[in-house]
Design a protein around this motif. Sequence first.
Motif, PDB file in Angstrom:
ATOM      1  N   VAL A  10       0.806  -1.071  -0.092  1.00  0.00           N
ATOM      2  CA  VAL A  10      -0.116  -0.025  -0.089  1.00  0.00           C
ATOM      3  C   VAL A  10       0.867   1.138   0.157  1.00  0.00           C
ATOM      4  N   ARG A  11       0.283   2.182  -0.828  1.00  0.00           N
ATOM      5  CA  ARG A  11       1.273   3.597  -0.948  1.00  0.00           C
ATOM      6  C   ARG A  11       0.248   4.660  -0.287  1.00  0.00           C
ATOM      7  N   GLN A  12       0.668   5.417   0.564  1.00  0.00           N
ATOM      8  CA  GLN A  12      -0.065   6.587   1.234  1.00  0.00           C
ATOM      9  C   GLN A  12       0.925   7.714   0.982  1.00  0.00           C
ATOM     10  N   GLY A  13       0.597   8.723   0.186  1.00  0.00           N
ATOM     11  CA  GLY A  13       1.649   9.928   0.115  1.00  0.00           C
ATOM     12  C   GLY A  13       2.871   9.409  -0.439  1.00  0.00           C
ATOM     13  N   ASN A  14       3.868   9.556   0.234  1.00  0.00           N
ATOM     14  CA  ASN A  14       5.230   9.114  -0.033  1.00  0.00           C
ATOM     15  C   ASN A  14       5.609   7.906   0.491  1.00  0.00           C
ATOM     16  N   LEU A  15       4.859   7.285   1.255  1.00  0.00           N
ATOM     17  CA  LEU A  15       5.135   6.191   2.263  1.00  0.00           C
ATOM     18  C   LEU A  15       4.439   4.984   1.726  1.00  0.00           C
ATOM     19  N   LYS A  16       5.285   3.936   1.678  1.00  0.00           N
ATOM     20  CA  LYS A  16       4.816   2.507   0.876  1.00  0.00           C
ATOM     21  C   LYS A  16       5.202   1.346   1.881  1.00  0.00           C
ATOM     22  N   LYS A  49       5.089  -9.283   3.289  1.00  0.00           N
ATOM     23  CA  LYS A  49       5.461 -10.624   2.669  1.00  0.00           C
ATOM     24  C   LYS A  49       4.888 -11.765   3.403  1.00  0.00           C
ATOM     25  N   VAL A  50       3.470 -12.258   2.653  1.00  0.00           N
ATOM     26  CA  VAL A  50       2.870 -12.960   3.470  1.00  0.00           C
ATOM     27  C   VAL A  50       3.435 -14.344   4.184  1.00  0.00           C
ATOM     28  N   LYS A  51       3.986 -15.014   3.262  1.00  0.00           N
ATOM     29  CA  LYS A  51       4.713 -16.231   3.808  1.00  0.00           C
ATOM     30  C   LYS A  51       5.671 -16.194   5.021  1.00  0.00           C
ATOM     31  N   SER A  52       6.463 -15.158   4.805  1.00  0.00           N
ATOM     32  CA  SER A  52       7.647 -14.857   5.619  1.00  0.00           C
ATOM     33  C   SER A  52       6.999 -13.930   6.768  1.00  0.00           C
ATOM     34  N   ASP A  53       5.799 -13.454   6.687  1.00  0.00           N
ATOM     35  CA  ASP A  53       5.313 -12.416   7.667  1.00  0.00           C
ATOM     36  C   ASP A  53       6.370 -11.460   7.967  1.00  0.00           C
ATOM     37  N   GLN A  54       6.713 -10.678   6.920  1.00  0.00           N
ATOM     38  CA  GLN A  54       7.551  -9.733   7.129  1.00  0.00           C
ATOM     39  C   GLN A  54       7.230  -8.354   6.330  1.00  0.00           C
ATOM     40  N   TYR A  55       7.187  -7.227   7.150  1.00  0.00           N
ATOM     41  CA  TYR A  55       6.897  -5.839   6.722  1.00  0.00           C
ATOM     42  C   TYR A  55       8.290  -5.145   6.347  1.00  0.00           C
ATOM     43  N   GLU A  56       7.952  -4.090   5.345  1.00  0.00           N
ATOM     44  CA  GLU A  56       9.098  -3.165   5.036  1.00  0.00           C
ATOM     45  C   GLU A  56       8.595  -1.673   4.719  1.00  0.00           C
ATOM     46  N   GLN A  85      12.313   2.268  12.405  1.00  0.00           N
ATOM     47  CA  GLN A  85      12.507   3.712  12.828  1.00  0.00           C
ATOM     48  C   GLN A  85      11.302   4.413  12.898  1.00  0.00           C
ATOM     49  N   GLN A  86      10.010   3.690  12.209  1.00  0.00           N
ATOM     50  CA  GLN A  86       8.759   4.254  12.121  1.00  0.00           C
ATOM     51  C   GLN A  86       7.506   3.328  12.751  1.00  0.00           C
ATOM     52  N   PRO A  87       7.579   2.979  13.694  1.00  0.00           N
ATOM     53  CA  PRO A  87       6.589   1.828  14.392  1.00  0.00           C
ATOM     54  C   PRO A  87       5.231   2.393  14.310  1.00  0.00           C
ATOM     55  N   GLU A  88       4.858   3.924  14.425  1.00  0.00           N
ATOM     56  CA  GLU A  88       3.592   4.295  14.491  1.00  0.00           C
ATOM     57  C   GLU A  88       3.126   4.336  13.099  1.00  0.00           C
ATOM     58  N   THR A  89       3.847   4.648  11.970  1.00  0.00           N
ATOM     59  CA  THR A  89       3.574   4.720  10.785  1.00  0.00           C
ATOM     60  C   THR A  89       3.078   3.195  10.171  1.00  0.00           C
ATOM     61  N   VAL A  90       4.129   2.411  10.498  1.00  0.00           N
ATOM     62  CA  VAL A  90       3.967   0.963  10.124  1.00  0.00           C
ATOM     63  C   VAL A  90       2.470   0.454  10.843  1.00  0.00           C
ATOM     64  N   SER A  91       2.100   0.975  12.023  1.00  0.00           N
ATOM     65  CA  SER A  91       0.817   0.337  12.573  1.00  0.00           C
ATOM     66  C   SER A  91      -0.278   0.821  11.825  1.00  0.00           C
ATOM     67  N   ARG A  92      -0.326   2.413  11.365  1.00  0.00           N
ATOM     68  CA  ARG A  92      -1.361   2.966  10.747  1.00  0.00           C
ATOM     69  C   ARG A  92      -1.511   2.250   9.246  1.00  0.00           C
ATOM     70  N   SER A 147      -2.906  -1.472   9.339  1.00  0.00           N
ATOM     71  CA  SER A 147      -4.490  -1.238   9.433  1.00  0.00           C
ATOM     72  C   SER A 147      -5.241  -1.164   8.006  1.00  0.00           C
ATOM     73  N   LEU A 148      -4.453  -0.014   7.433  1.00  0.00           N
ATOM     74  CA  LEU A 148      -4.927   0.382   5.844  1.00  0.00           C
ATOM     75  C   LEU A 148      -4.984  -0.858   5.041  1.00  0.00           C
ATOM     76  N   LEU A 149      -3.681  -1.797   5.168  1.00  0.00           N
ATOM     77  CA  LEU A 149      -3.453  -2.843   4.222  1.00  0.00           C
ATOM     78  C   LEU A 149      -4.343  -3.886   4.492  1.00  0.00           C
ATOM     79  N   ALA A 150      -4.871  -3.977   5.788  1.00  0.00           N
ATOM     80  CA  ALA A 150      -5.881  -4.841   6.041  1.00  0.00           C
ATOM     81  C   ALA A 150      -7.355  -4.486   5.442  1.00  0.00           C
ATOM     82  N   SER A 151      -7.661  -3.239   5.707  1.00  0.00           N
ATOM     83  CA  SER A 151      -8.882  -2.992   5.197  1.00  0.00           C
ATOM     84  C   SER A 151      -9.152  -2.630   3.873  1.00  0.00           C
ATOM     85  N   ALA A 152      -7.882  -2.593   2.965  1.00  0.00           N
ATOM     86  CA  ALA A 152      -7.901  -2.167   1.619  1.00  0.00           C
ATOM     87  C   ALA A 152      -8.582  -3.227   0.767  1.00  0.00           C
TER      88      ALA A 152
END
Length: 481
Positions: A419-425, A429-436, A453-460, A463-468
């Motif tokens: 998911v891309r929101q603004g300049n943040l993406k 990766k589902v199988k390895s359960d990893q976020y970037e 470095q940005q846990p709050e952004t990742v959390s937000r 949620s968007l990834l799940a609801s999209a």
Amino acid sequence: MRKKTCNARWTFLPITLLACWAGIPAPSLTEAPNTSPPNIVYINMDDLGVEETAPYGHPLFKTPNLDRMTAEGLKFTQHYAGTSVCAPSRCALMTGMHTGHCEVRGNIQMQPHGQMPISPETVTVAERLKEAGYETALVGKWGLGIEGTTGEPTRQGFDTYFGYLDQVLAHNNFPAYLVRNGRREELGNEVIWEPKTALFKGLGSFTPEPKVYSNDLFTKEGLQFIARPHNKPFYLYLAYTLPHNNGEAPKDQRFQSPTLAPYENEPPGGPAWTLLEKTYAATITRMDDYVGQIMDALKKQGLDKNTLVLFSSDNGSTEDIPQRFAKTNRLRGMKRSPYEGGIRAPLIAWWPGKVKPGVSDLPSAQWDFLATACDLAGVKPATPTDGLSMVPTLLSRGRQTRHDHLYWEFHEQGGWQAVRQGNLKLIYKVKSDQYELYDLNRDPAEQTNLVEQQPETVSRLKSLLASARTPSAHFTFGRNG
């Protein structure tokens, strides 16, 4: 028979919920009535990476017609494909839904062959334009249902079609046959068929002594369509198969062009390119020549002043691209990848006298095409859509509505979502359960993962990834239910 409306599908056909997701906002259309709807020509390439032409910075490929198209038109630098492989990307293009909502979200092979067909209830851009009074034609690669299925183009809004309906058949640019309106037309190419495996269903092939080149036929067909008398506006979807590789061919012959021109002696004064390198480069320049022929034909017929031509590609570079060419890419990733090199797509808009020459950094995606085409035709999309009309940007008028976010998913090799929101993406990766997490403004090559470095952004964005997305019975990332 006219297709059911979205509300009817919701009430009586819950299985098609994916195509009618109630939470998708309707697009904001320009208010000025369009008294003279333009012709629309959408040229879609196959596995052409965003950086593989001179207008997007490639130093080795000769693409003079795309150079001209760019000089006379509008180049988009932040445009995206539907996803990183063929069928779902084309479904997003045709239906105005991203891969979290559209019906076909992956390359599923069906019996006896072909890909998962879109359903009768799915509304395509061709249907909306046909209902708006357009003549509609498909030439080239489809991938959303073979002849006799609900996804056959003439059942999805196209008056006529000619080309490949099966994506596997489309691997070979010198095929044994093509399909015109439900009937096979033999081409005289003697092919070697792949064994009837679960994947290829007997339609993967290689042609040792090629004669007739499919993409030449597509250009001829497109030119004939443009040249004939039209008493109504037209929509021509010209879907070439270049520079897609043929995985059924010997490795040094996986790219297919009738000639090596103009790369027979490359590079002058240095070590010769390999046959694979010359052939790959030749497909790029041949593709460019086709684009020039279409532009010239529109000018010759006096149609250029009332025709919008769009040039794009369905996903990033094939993994077989010769390293000589891939090493110049600045973006990370190729086909099947969640990174920018896998999903970023070229988009050049050409409409002399209407589209002003320039460059746009508007974040946009191929699911915007349906809303844009409907806006130009003066009609509203028949269903909710993930897309937004790009007409304000194309015609430099009115306020351009922007996406809150863009979303993609992929269902091979363990699967991923992005998911891309603004300049943040955010990439998951589902199988390895990893976020970037990447900041595309500061780090377009996606080299610095900001998850820690940005846990709050990742959390937000999680949620968007799940609801999209809405659930899909066919595309579950390997999960049950």
